[in-house]
Design an enzyme around this catalytic site. Structure first.
Site, PDB file in Angstrom:
ATOM      1  CB  CYS A 262     -86.667  -3.251 -51.560  1.00 39.10           C
ATOM      2  SG  CYS A 262     -86.871  -2.251 -53.051  1.00 39.10           S
ATOM      3  CG  HIS A 345     -91.057  -0.993 -50.044  1.00 39.72           C
ATOM      4  ND1 HIS A 345     -89.964  -1.035 -49.205  1.00 39.72           N
ATOM      5  CD2 HIS A 345     -90.568  -0.698 -51.265  1.00 39.72           C
ATOM      6  CE1 HIS A 345     -88.870  -0.749 -49.883  1.00 39.72           C
ATOM      7  NE2 HIS A 345     -89.214  -0.539 -51.141  1.00 39.72           N
ATOM      8  CD  GLU A 347     -91.412  -1.445 -46.097  1.00 43.36           C
ATOM      9  OE1 GLU A 347     -91.739  -2.558 -46.538  1.00 43.36           O
ATOM     10  OE2 GLU A 347     -90.608  -0.683 -46.673  1.00 43.36           O
TER      11      GLU A 347
END
Ligand SMILES: NC(=O)CC[C@H](N)C(=O)O
Length: 369
Positions: A262, A345, A347
């Site tokens: 990001c 993202h 994660e």
């Protein structure tokens, strides 16, 4: 208690504060996630933004001590259609209104969040003021006086001030003079521009030992550590003015494996000679389709960004991922050097886990060169 949300273009929404008296300012954006409000509230990338949830009923499963992405709430304020005040979940230890009030963050409900979302989609993200005291005209004037997100370097606001190790028990403080890597495994310095805990958890799952360092750490200091790689975290604000970090990344990129997510993706792009620009209303949600252009595989991804990178002018860079909603860049890698990053993202937290293999690829990149 009656409250208003006033936008810079003069639009005013009337609702009710579920956190008592107050006033808050920030950029108003919308998030399309149906769940995951606690991860959203604590994501440092939302610093100075007021988040409107498009899902109409928020707070149903309460607040628990585990689903946090940093040590406190980071959003400037929270906007929902209806806030659930009696949560039902075995993990819940607190209600959403209590959680927000305790940390001095305002929440408004009862406004037409569909109308607000349509307004932002059509006209772009806007500065806004949420208030229980001001009249609409004063609030609109205040909204116009807030600095725009473009040009704002916010990474320093949310970055750690001194280094810490991420361990199975969470963060463990250290300092530059007595720094000793606690376990074996690849050593990775993680630049903290507002890092989400789940990035650190995922790096640890790969056997990596993450040392989190402040956003203004110079390249020379990283070199002294003898790291196997560097990771660039997510974070708030405009990437372009984060000049000190761009400088350090440009230096490290010559000979150090680097991964980024990001804001980290945007900073790596800038360090390599690319450019960044502001999107109209950004991508904030858990259902964005991203295609890996190298394999054709589509991942449903978690996203939270208002800016975007362009690396099309760089010969040594290959675009690896594209957003299937608007064809914007979602990832790239260097053709010859161990440098790669994604805009979305992997994660998750919150969101689907389709993109988790990114962390395995990063771990492999540290050893296979
Ligand atoms: N989640 C992030 O890292 C966001 C990056 C940057 N602040 C943006 O809005 O695009």
């Amino acid at each position: 208690m009656r409250a208003i949300l006033a936008l810079e273009d003069g639009t005013v929404f009337h609702g009710t504060s579920f956190t008592g008296d107050g006033e808050a300012t920030g950029e108003v954006i919308f998030n399309t996630g149906m769940t995951g409000y606690q991860e959203i509230l604590t994501d440092p990338s939302y610093h100075r933004q007021m988040v409107c949830m498009t899902y109409p009923h928020i707070g149903n499963y309460g607040i628990n001590p585990e689903d946090i992405e940093s040590d406190r709430i980071r959003v400037a304020a929270f906007i929902v259609k209806e806030c659930c005040k009696e949560p039902s979940n075995w993990r819940a230890t607190e209600t959403l209104p209590n959680y927000l009030s305790r940390q001095g963050v305002m929440g408004i409900e009862g406004i037409d969040t569909r109308a607000l979302t349509r307004h932002i989609r059509l006209n772009g993200a806007m500065r806004g003021v949420m208030t229980t005291t001001d009249d609409p005209a004063t609030a609109v004037d205040k909204a116009r006086a807030i600095p725009t997100m473009q040009g704002l370097n916010l990474a320093g606001d949310v970055s750690c001030r001194s280094p810490f190790f991420w361990t199975a028990d969470g963060p463990v403080a250290t300092d530059w003079d007595s720094l000793r890597w606690p376990t074996s495994g690849p050593k990775v310095a993680v630049y903290d521009f507002g890092v989400k805990y789940n990035i650190l958890r995922e790096l640890s799952c790969q056997g990596i030992q993450p040392l989190v360092v402040p956003a203004d750490t110079p390249a020379a200091r990283i070199r002294e550590l003898g790291v196997d790689g560097v990771f660039l975290s997510n974070g708030p604000g405009d990437p372009e003015p984060v000049e000190q970090a761009i400088e350090a990344i440009r230096d490290l990129a010559q000979d150090t494996p680097i991964g980024g997510i990001c804001l980290g993706h945007q900073l790596l792009a800038l360090a390599l000679g690319g450019r960044t620009y502001k999107l109209k209303f950004g991508h904030h949600g858990c259902n964005h389709p991203v295609q890996d252009s190298t394999t054709g595989v589509i991942e449903i991804s978690s996203q939270n960004h208002g800016f975007c990178a362009d690396v099309s002018m760089l010969e040594d860079i290959t675009a690896t991922h594209v957003n299937l909603n608007d064809q914007t860049l979602e990832g790239f890698r260097h053709r010859h050097k161990p440098l790669m990053a994604v805009q979305y993202h992997p994660e998750a937290a919150p969101g689907p886990n389709d993109a988790k293999p990114f962390f395995r690829r990063f771990a492999q990149m540290l050893t296979v060169q």
